[in-house]
Design a protein around this motif. Structure first.
Motif, PDB file in Angstrom:
ATOM      1  N   ARG A  38      18.942  -0.742 -25.528  1.00 49.35           N
ATOM      2  CA  ARG A  38      19.837   0.433 -25.595  1.00 49.35           C
ATOM      3  C   ARG A  38      20.530   0.588 -24.254  1.00 49.35           C
ATOM      4  O   ARG A  38      20.062   1.313 -23.383  1.00 49.35           O
ATOM      5  N   VAL A  39      21.613  -0.117 -24.087  1.00 51.15           N
ATOM      6  CA  VAL A  39      22.299  -0.107 -22.793  1.00 51.15           C
ATOM      7  C   VAL A  39      23.783   0.216 -22.966  1.00 51.15           C
ATOM      8  O   VAL A  39      24.346  -0.007 -24.041  1.00 51.15           O
ATOM      9  N   PRO A  40      24.405   0.712 -21.924  1.00 47.41           N
ATOM     10  CA  PRO A  40      25.862   0.860 -21.950  1.00 47.41           C
ATOM     11  C   PRO A  40      26.501  -0.503 -22.211  1.00 47.41           C
ATOM     12  O   PRO A  40      26.024  -1.524 -21.695  1.00 47.41           O
ATOM     13  N   ASP A  41      27.537  -0.504 -23.026  1.00 49.23           N
ATOM     14  CA  ASP A  41      28.077  -1.776 -23.514  1.00 49.23           C
ATOM     15  C   ASP A  41      29.565  -1.575 -23.828  1.00 49.23           C
ATOM     16  O   ASP A  41      29.906  -1.102 -24.910  1.00 49.23           O
ATOM     17  N   HIS A  42      30.414  -1.917 -22.868  1.00 50.74           N
ATOM     18  CA  HIS A  42      31.866  -1.750 -23.043  1.00 50.74           C
ATOM     19  C   HIS A  42      32.341  -2.629 -24.205  1.00 50.74           C
ATOM     20  O   HIS A  42      32.156  -3.842 -24.184  1.00 50.74           O
ATOM     21  N   GLY A  43      32.943  -1.990 -25.195  1.00 51.18           N
ATOM     22  CA  GLY A  43      33.472  -2.733 -26.340  1.00 51.18           C
ATOM     23  C   GLY A  43      32.423  -3.036 -27.390  1.00 51.18           C
ATOM     24  O   GLY A  43      32.711  -3.714 -28.379  1.00 51.18           O
ATOM     25  N   VAL A  96      13.262 -13.768 -21.338  1.00 47.36           N
ATOM     26  CA  VAL A  96      14.474 -14.341 -20.757  1.00 47.36           C
ATOM     27  C   VAL A  96      15.635 -13.506 -21.293  1.00 47.36           C
ATOM     28  O   VAL A  96      15.892 -13.487 -22.503  1.00 47.36           O
ATOM     29  N   VAL A  97      16.288 -12.791 -20.388  1.00 46.69           N
ATOM     30  CA  VAL A  97      17.459 -12.013 -20.795  1.00 46.69           C
ATOM     31  C   VAL A  97      18.674 -12.922 -20.636  1.00 46.69           C
ATOM     32  O   VAL A  97      18.953 -13.429 -19.543  1.00 46.69           O
ATOM     33  N   VAL A  98      19.351 -13.125 -21.745  1.00 46.32           N
ATOM     34  CA  VAL A  98      20.490 -14.044 -21.776  1.00 46.32           C
ATOM     35  C   VAL A  98      21.771 -13.232 -21.946  1.00 46.32           C
ATOM     36  O   VAL A  98      21.874 -12.434 -22.887  1.00 46.32           O
ATOM     37  N   ALA A  99      22.713 -13.447 -21.038  1.00 43.81           N
ATOM     38  CA  ALA A  99      24.033 -12.830 -21.211  1.00 43.81           C
ATOM     39  C   ALA A  99      24.855 -13.767 -22.093  1.00 43.81           C
ATOM     40  O   ALA A  99      24.905 -14.971 -21.855  1.00 43.81           O
ATOM     41  N   LYS A 106      38.791  -8.576 -24.088  1.00 53.98           N
ATOM     42  CA  LYS A 106      39.496  -8.028 -22.924  1.00 53.98           C
ATOM     43  C   LYS A 106      38.508  -7.365 -21.957  1.00 53.98           C
ATOM     44  O   LYS A 106      38.857  -7.012 -20.839  1.00 53.98           O
ATOM     45  N   VAL A 107      37.283  -7.209 -22.393  1.00 52.99           N
ATOM     46  CA  VAL A 107      36.254  -6.667 -21.489  1.00 52.99           C
ATOM     47  C   VAL A 107      35.896  -7.763 -20.487  1.00 52.99           C
ATOM     48  O   VAL A 107      35.487  -8.859 -20.865  1.00 52.99           O
ATOM     49  N   PRO A 108      36.065  -7.483 -19.188  1.00 57.23           N
ATOM     50  CA  PRO A 108      35.807  -8.519 -18.183  1.00 57.23           C
ATOM     51  C   PRO A 108      34.371  -9.046 -18.251  1.00 57.23           C
ATOM     52  O   PRO A 108      33.445  -8.300 -18.582  1.00 57.23           O
ATOM     53  N   GLU A 109      34.237 -10.323 -17.914  1.00 54.99           N
ATOM     54  CA  GLU A 109      32.917 -10.955 -17.965  1.00 54.99           C
ATOM     55  C   GLU A 109      31.897 -10.191 -17.135  1.00 54.99           C
ATOM     56  O   GLU A 109      30.743 -10.028 -17.544  1.00 54.99           O
ATOM     57  N   ILE A 110      32.320  -9.711 -15.978  1.00 54.57           N
ATOM     58  CA  ILE A 110      31.362  -9.007 -15.116  1.00 54.57           C
ATOM     59  C   ILE A 110      30.765  -7.804 -15.836  1.00 54.57           C
ATOM     60  O   ILE A 110      29.571  -7.509 -15.703  1.00 54.57           O
ATOM     61  N   GLU A 111      31.577  -7.130 -16.647  1.00 54.86           N
ATOM     62  CA  GLU A 111      31.061  -5.952 -17.347  1.00 54.86           C
ATOM     63  C   GLU A 111      30.052  -6.365 -18.413  1.00 54.86           C
ATOM     64  O   GLU A 111      29.065  -5.665 -18.668  1.00 54.86           O
ATOM     65  N   GLN A 112      30.301  -7.512 -19.031  1.00 55.35           N
ATOM     66  CA  GLN A 112      29.358  -8.006 -20.034  1.00 55.35           C
ATOM     67  C   GLN A 112      28.049  -8.411 -19.351  1.00 55.35           C
ATOM     68  O   GLN A 112      26.950  -8.137 -19.838  1.00 55.35           O
ATOM     69  N   ARG A 113      28.180  -9.035 -18.192  1.00 61.66           N
ATOM     70  CA  ARG A 113      26.968  -9.437 -17.458  1.00 61.66           C
ATOM     71  C   ARG A 113      26.187  -8.213 -16.973  1.00 61.66           C
ATOM     72  O   ARG A 113      24.963  -8.230 -16.914  1.00 61.66           O
ATOM     73  N   MET A 150      17.737 -26.665 -21.959  1.00 60.74           N
ATOM     74  CA  MET A 150      16.339 -26.631 -22.405  1.00 60.74           C
ATOM     75  C   MET A 150      16.043 -25.340 -23.171  1.00 60.74           C
ATOM     76  O   MET A 150      15.287 -25.319 -24.138  1.00 60.74           O
ATOM     77  N   LEU A 151      16.685 -24.252 -22.727  1.00 60.37           N
ATOM     78  CA  LEU A 151      16.475 -22.954 -23.375  1.00 60.37           C
ATOM     79  C   LEU A 151      17.345 -22.787 -24.621  1.00 60.37           C
ATOM     80  O   LEU A 151      17.228 -21.791 -25.337  1.00 60.37           O
ATOM     81  N   GLY A 152      18.229 -23.736 -24.847  1.00 61.13           N
ATOM     82  CA  GLY A 152      19.086 -23.660 -26.028  1.00 61.13           C
ATOM     83  C   GLY A 152      20.271 -22.733 -25.861  1.00 61.13           C
ATOM     84  O   GLY A 152      20.804 -22.207 -26.851  1.00 61.13           O
ATOM     85  N   LEU A 153      20.698 -22.524 -24.631  1.00 60.87           N
ATOM     86  CA  LEU A 153      21.827 -21.611 -24.395  1.00 60.87           C
ATOM     87  C   LEU A 153      23.152 -22.266 -24.767  1.00 60.87           C
ATOM     88  O   LEU A 153      23.336 -23.472 -24.578  1.00 60.87           O
ATOM     89  N   GLY A 154      24.056 -21.457 -25.251  1.00 61.70           N
ATOM     90  CA  GLY A 154      25.390 -21.924 -25.603  1.00 61.70           C
ATOM     91  C   GLY A 154      26.282 -21.992 -24.375  1.00 61.70           C
ATOM     92  O   GLY A 154      25.885 -21.621 -23.264  1.00 61.70           O
ATOM     93  N   ALA A 155      27.509 -22.445 -24.624  1.00 65.94           N
ATOM     94  CA  ALA A 155      28.445 -22.695 -23.514  1.00 65.94           C
ATOM     95  C   ALA A 155      28.744 -21.434 -22.700  1.00 65.94           C
ATOM     96  O   ALA A 155      28.970 -21.511 -21.500  1.00 65.94           O
ATOM     97  N   HIS A 156      28.752 -20.293 -23.352  1.00 63.05           N
ATOM     98  CA  HIS A 156      29.105 -19.061 -22.643  1.00 63.05           C
ATOM     99  C   HIS A 156      27.908 -18.118 -22.513  1.00 63.05           C
ATOM    100  O   HIS A 156      28.065 -16.895 -22.486  1.00 63.05           O
ATOM    101  N   GLU A 157      26.756 -18.741 -22.455  1.00 60.02           N
ATOM    102  CA  GLU A 157      25.535 -17.960 -22.260  1.00 60.02           C
ATOM    103  C   GLU A 157      24.924 -18.279 -20.889  1.00 60.02           C
ATOM    104  O   GLU A 157      24.997 -19.426 -20.430  1.00 60.02           O
TER     105      GLU A 157
END
Ligand SMILES: Cc1cc2nc3c(=O)[nH]c(=O)nc-3n(C[C@H](O)[C@H](O)[C@H](O)COP(=O)(O)O)c2cc1C
Length: 189
Positions: A38-43, A96-99, A106-113, A150-157
């Motif tokens: 339950r976190v603030p989440d632009h967009g 493991v918290v994955v962004a 249009k939400v900047p990556e930094i805000e998503q991170r 190894m963790l199975g992360l995608g290209a933008h994770e």
């Protein structure tokens, strides 16, 4: 009189080597995870997901990191190799918290991170409130492409952090905290 802010004022991390069992039971872990997302989440992008490391897989993960660390640095001292190998074995559960970045948004990556970072912090705060201890670590592994695969992360994770959660095995003193007055100003026109 106890302040409603005491949970924030008293919270501090517990170094992973001082974490042990027992961990949260299944219902408690689930409740903690539910609270943490339950976190603030632009967009409303929900730019995060969670992976659990548990049981023997924590040691397996560390063993693979030790192999990778040695491949990166063949002169790696045994003590450092052993540290890599054992880091994930102390706490009963590591989240493991994955962004996961919506690069088309249009939400900047930094805000998503930052949203993903809030999840990691909520885990630390929530675990502490449950009488557990926690520490948020990154280290080289959080930024390594091979580890991401190894963790199975995608290209933008990206790994936002490894949040180790367990029972403190000893009282850990708080660290020095910054003085508010050194940080606080008031902007005036
Ligand atoms: C994004 C992030 C990554 C961190 N990575 C590490 C790390 O790799 N190793 C480490 O010793 N501390 C790391 N820390 C610091 C610990 O999580 C923690 O802040 C420190 O142990 C003091 O904790 P406290 O201020 O919550 O008491 C990191 C903190 C953040 C916010």
């Amino acid at each position: 009189m106890s302040s409603p802010l005491q949970p924030l004022l008293q919270r501090h991390s517990v170094p992973v080597a001082q974490l042990g069992g027992p961990g949260p039971d299944e219902a408690t872990l689930r409740a903690l995870l539910e609270a943490a997302i339950r976190v603030p989440d632009h967009g409303k992008l929900v730019p995060f997901r969670l992976l659990l490391l548990r049981g023997d897989d924590k040691l397996r993960f560390g063993e693979r990191l030790a192999v990778l660390a040695e491949a990166r640095d063949p002169a790696l001292p045994d003590s450092k190799r052993e540290k890599e190998r054992r880091r994930y074995t102390f706490a009963p559960v590591v989240v493991v918290v994955v962004a996961r970045i919506d690069i088309g948004s249009k939400v900047p990556e930094i805000e998503q991170r930052l949203s993903a970072g809030c999840v990691a912090y909520n885990l630390v705060l929530g675990a502490t409130q449950l009488g557990l201890g926690a520490q948020w670590l990154t280290g080289w592994a959080a930024y390594d492409g091979e580890v991401a695969r190894m963790l199975g992360l995608g290209a933008h994770e990206h790994v936002t952090g490894f949040v180790h959660i367990g029972t403190p095995q000893m009282d850990v003193p708080d660290r020095d905290r910054p003085a508010l007055d050194d940080l606080l100003g008031t902007w005036t026109a």
